[in-house]
Every structure is written in structure tokens, then in C-alpha cells.
Design an enzyme around this catalytic site. Structure first.
Site, PDB file in Angstrom:
ATOM      1  N   ARG A  48      14.433  -3.660  -4.423  1.00  0.00           N
ATOM      2  CA  ARG A  48      14.534  -4.934  -3.722  1.00  0.00           C
ATOM      3  C   ARG A  48      13.684  -5.993  -4.414  1.00  0.00           C
ATOM      4  O   ARG A  48      12.648  -5.709  -4.992  1.00  0.00           O
ATOM      5  CB  ARG A  48      14.082  -4.736  -2.273  1.00  0.00           C
ATOM      6  CG  ARG A  48      14.248  -5.941  -1.376  1.00  0.00           C
ATOM      7  CD  ARG A  48      14.064  -5.543   0.079  1.00  0.00           C
ATOM      8  NE  ARG A  48      13.977  -6.710   0.948  1.00  0.00           N
ATOM      9  CZ  ARG A  48      12.838  -7.241   1.355  1.00  0.00           C
ATOM     10  NH1 ARG A  48      11.695  -6.712   0.966  1.00  0.00           N
ATOM     11  NH2 ARG A  48      12.838  -8.291   2.150  1.00  0.00           N
ATOM     12  N   LYS A  69       5.369   5.965  -0.571  1.00  0.00           N
ATOM     13  CA  LYS A  69       6.801   5.630  -0.670  1.00  0.00           C
ATOM     14  C   LYS A  69       7.576   6.776  -1.300  1.00  0.00           C
ATOM     15  O   LYS A  69       7.323   7.167  -2.435  1.00  0.00           O
ATOM     16  CB  LYS A  69       6.992   4.347  -1.485  1.00  0.00           C
ATOM     17  CG  LYS A  69       8.452   3.900  -1.581  1.00  0.00           C
ATOM     18  CD  LYS A  69       8.569   2.559  -2.266  1.00  0.00           C
ATOM     19  CE  LYS A  69      10.022   2.135  -2.414  1.00  0.00           C
ATOM     20  NZ  LYS A  69      10.161   0.801  -3.038  1.00  0.00           N
ATOM     21  N   ARG A 109       3.887  -5.596   4.692  1.00  0.00           N
ATOM     22  CA  ARG A 109       3.104  -4.404   4.440  1.00  0.00           C
ATOM     23  C   ARG A 109       2.083  -4.221   5.555  1.00  0.00           C
ATOM     24  O   ARG A 109       1.693  -5.198   6.203  1.00  0.00           O
ATOM     25  CB  ARG A 109       2.377  -4.491   3.089  1.00  0.00           C
ATOM     26  CG  ARG A 109       1.471  -5.707   2.962  1.00  0.00           C
ATOM     27  CD  ARG A 109       0.832  -5.775   1.588  1.00  0.00           C
ATOM     28  NE  ARG A 109       0.106  -7.017   1.386  1.00  0.00           N
ATOM     29  CZ  ARG A 109      -1.122  -7.273   1.817  1.00  0.00           C
ATOM     30  NH1 ARG A 109      -1.778  -6.325   2.496  1.00  0.00           N
ATOM     31  NH2 ARG A 109      -1.715  -8.420   1.596  1.00  0.00           N
TER      32      ARG A 109
END
Length: 254
Positions: free
Chosen positions: A60, A119, A250
């Protein structure tokens, strides 16, 4: 390396997607880029394109996504799609993937798979027009998942690996467990929109009730997602619905 389950995936998915094919390439710049090129040249058939290695994978906001043969699973699902509302598609895809990977996999709005604070993978969705009716577009749903541990250098979020949860897991077996549920859920999204996935996303929402910071500097507390997939953040200015694909979020530093 184990053989790719291309035939088994095709046999499972083809009844849902007439004309469906599965392709596995040793190397490509990006599976998303390849399917977008094909769509723009008039190829709009449903396809699952897998790459053992990507040389220019994208995430992204144009962020690079590194992949290596055997250490990651990178694929793109391309198909004509005509939902009433496209909002929340990446969240629905994330819910489908997480549910079929492992109970520990969580979702970070709008398109990341997380394990704890690391992640595991990401989703990139692009579309192209192909002239098949007013509402239909060719959707390319790109997925990248870390299978084996990888270095954290240069990454803003430490990486997770599926093998930490499922020792011995390989990209081939992971593809086999994801492909059919993903196609079913994408078709479900086309029929019912994100509302049908809202509770499924909420069950794995890693940001809910946490202090967050947006990329524009706004700070607040995340309060889940709306029926359109927007992130609800309570800020000093009140409750805001964040829908822009150009905004990232975040968790705030503890």
C-alpha cells in the site's frame, strides 16, 4: 520445495468462477502489476497468479514488498467484480485470510495481517475497467504473507512469520488452504458488501480501543470500524470516520 496445488485449487474454485485458471510463475516483477497489465490489454478472465519470487512487489502507498522463493507466499486473485459499494473490500479479504491462517492472526486496518505487534502480511487491491457493464470492474487482489522468518532491517514494523505459528508450513500448503475460502468471501462481499464482514473483522481488530496516531499527525483512540469499513477514531475534535486510502494509522507508542 513441494509441488504447487494448482490443479487442486482449480478443481475447487472453477465451479464458482467459470473460465478460472491457476498460473504459477518462477519470477515476476509483481503479480498485481502483471494482472493489471493483462486487464488493460483486455484480458479479464478470472485467474489466480502465484509467483515464487517477486522482483518489484508492491504494498500500500507504493511501499516495496520483498519476497523470496519458499520464504513467502505472493499471489494475486483477478476477477470481474461488481459490488454495490467497494468500501471495505480489503478488510473483508483480511478477515477471510486471517480466519484460514491461524487463530493468532489479527487484522490492522486497512490491509495488514498482524501477529502480536509484528506484520505477517499485507493486501493490495487495484481495479481496472474492462467495459462489461456500468458497475463491473476487474479487481486484482494481491496478497503477500511471510512464511519463513526474515530480517527486520529497514522495516517500520517488525516482521512475523507463519512458521512461528505453524512449524513446517510451506507456501504451497498455505495457498491450498486460502484460495477457495477467499474466492467464496470475495463473492460474498460482492453480494452483501462489508456489512456482512463487520463482525468478523471486529473479532480480530488489533487497533480497537487502542491509542493511535494517523499519518497526518492526528491522535486519538480507535473504536472499531463502521459498516462501510471506515476506521472510527475518537479525537480531540470528536469521532472521526477515516476512509481515505491515503491515510495510514499506527498504534501510539506506549
Amino acid at each position: 520445495m513441494n509441488p504447487w496445488p494448482a490443479e487442486a485449487v482449480w478443481e475447487a474454485v472453477a465451479p464458482l468462477l467459470p473460465g478460472f485458471t491457476v498460473e504459477v510463475l518462477p519470477e515476476v516483477d509483481s503479480t498485481n502489476s502483471e494482472l493489471m497489465r493483462r486487464a488493460r490489454s483486455g484480458q479479464a478472465e478470472p485467474v489466480l497468479l502465484v509467483a515464487e519470487r517477486q522482483t518489484a512487489g508492491r504494498g500500500r502507498l507504493g511501499r516495496p514488498w520483498q519476497s523470496a522463493a519458499g520464504a513467502s507466499l505472493t499471489f494475486s486473485l483477478g476477477l470481474p467484480l461488481a459490488p454495490v459499494d467497494w468500501s471495505g473490500l480489503s478488510l473483508a479479504v483480511g478477515a477471510s485470510l486471517a480466519e484460514n491462517l491461524h487463530p493468532a492472526v489479527r487484522l490492522k486496518w486497512p490491509n495488514d495481517l498482524w501477529v502480536e505487534e509484528r506484520k505477517l502480511g499485507g493486501i493490495l487491491i487495484e481495479t481496472a475497467s474492462f467495459g462489461e457493464g456500468a458497475g463491473a470492474r476487474y479487481a486484482v487482489i494481491g496478497v503477500g504473507i511471510n512464511i519463513a522468518p526474515r530480517p527486520a532491517e529497514g522495516l517500520s514494523t517488525p516482521p512475523a512469520a507463519l512458521q512461528d505459528l505453524l512449524p513446517g508450513a510451506g507456501p504451497e500448503a498455505v495457498l491450498a488452504r486460502l484460495a477457495l475460502p477467499l474466492v467464496r468471501d470475495v463473492q460474498g462481499f460482492e453480494q452483501a458488501g462489508f456489512r456482512a464482514f463487520q463482525a468478523r473483522f471486529a473479532a480480530r481488530d488489533v487497533l480497537r480501543d487502542r491509542a493511535v496516531v494517523l499519518s497526518d499527525g492526528t491522535a486519538g483512540t480507535a473504536h472499531g470500524v463502521g459498516e462501510d469499513g471506515s476506521l472510527l477514531v475518537h479525537t480531540a475534535a470528536g469521532l472521526q470516520a477515516i476512509a481515505s486510502s491515503e491515510v495510514s494509522v499506527r498504534p501510539a507508542a506506549p
